[in-house]
Design an enzyme around this catalytic site. Structure first.
Site: not given
Length: 320
Positions: A137, A162, A268, A271, A294, A303
């Site tokens: 990120r 995150k 992003h 990413r 994640h 994706y």
């Protein structure tokens, strides 16, 4: 006004005590001030469910804000009532959050990434290349410390990502030499700061107390330091921060225009492209989940939906 000013300071104090980022602090304070202004400077302690729901409704109906923006405002007000005012208001937990629309991420084709990077040079090129080459990120990249880039093992450690999680991601071989040069530039800059009586970088949480000399050690410095020193909003200390996020955003926007790419391009987007291109190359989705950081593989699986719409996945019956 004195009562409201005191409240704002209380909010800031609690945010910092709980180690919220400066960006989150600014966002939460902004929403709380907007809520107070929208209600003619009434103190939040004198308001309740009716005012909160009316404020959120106006955002959606009159302001036509996105669901994520409305939920951000709600999170700020929840923090205000629950953590600062310590108000026992069960209704706050029942306020319905706006349903977020499920959107497919914007992904650049490999050739589009090449064209985009070809329009950049210097530090802007390196930052964009790191974002695409590692899947980090934007703020994870900008906050990267020297000690977390392992050239020998070919990996980068992302600290406090995150959700407060650490993880490791790949260090592209093609970026080893450019990153080493960037680290050496940071070393020279740090030496000049030390000679001028500065050189102490901000450390998160209690690390500055745990490592007394840590803030001045080169290992803790940012890989991408800002060109000039500035006053830290946390304590008004003059120190060198990392490069500003707006620098990257502007550079990508200009490069996108020069490359004549019609898709929107942000940090992003790079990413998203990193993850999609790894899937196209045959890498396991669990591996990509770990690289992206994640929590749930379901987040990474979006994706695969992008792939299903690509030219190498589902074949149109018209083309048979």
């Amino acid at each position: 006004m004195a009562r409201i000013s005191a409240l704002v300071e209380d909010v800031r104090r609690v945010l910092r005590a709980r180690h919220y980022s400066v960006r989150t602090e600014g966002v939460y304070l902004g929403w709380i001030k907007r809520f107070i202004l929208a209600n003619r400077l009434r103190h939040p302690a004198d308001m309740g469910q009716r005012e909160v729901e009316a404020f959120l409704t106006r955002l959606a109906v009159e302001g036509q804000v996105a669901s994520s923006t409305q939920n951000q405002a709600l999170s700020a007000l929840l923090f205000l009532y629950r953590d600062v005012l310590r108000a026992r208001m069960d209704w706050m937990e029942d306020v319905v959050r706006a349903k977020r629309a499920r959107k497919l991420p914007v992904v650049l084709a490999g050739e589009e990434v090449r064209l985009l990077l070809a329009q950049l040079d210097g530090r802007a090129w390196l930052l964009a290349s790191v974002l695409y080459g590692t899947g980090m990120r934007l703020m994870e990249c900008l906050r990267l410390r020297v000690k977390d880039v392992d050239f020998a093992r070919g990996e980068i450690t992302v600290r406090d990502g995150k959700g407060g999680k650490d993880r490791r991601t790949v260090l592209p071989r093609s970026l080893v030499e450019p990153l080493q040069l960037e680290v050496e530039r940071a070393r020279i800059l740090h030496a000049s700061d030390l000679a001028a009586g500065f050189g102490a970088v901000w450390l998160p949480h209690a690390l500055a107390r745990k490592y007394i000399n840590g803030p001045r050690e080169f290992a803790w410095q940012y890989v991408f330091p800002a060109r000039n020193r500035s006053l830290d909003p946390r304590d008004d200390t003059e120190r060198r921060h990392h490069v500003d996020a707006e620098f990257v955003s502007r550079a990508l926007k200009q490069a996108r225009n020069r490359a004549a790419i019609d898709k929107p391009v942000t940090a992003h987007t790079l990413r998203h492209s990193f993850a999609t291109h790894l899937l196209e190359a045959g890498y396991d989705i669990r591996t990509i989940q770990e690289l992206l950081g994640h929590k749930d593989v379901a987040t990474t699986q979006i994706y695969t939906h992008v792939l299903n719409r690509g030219p190498n996945a589902v074949r149109s019956p018209l083309d048979r």
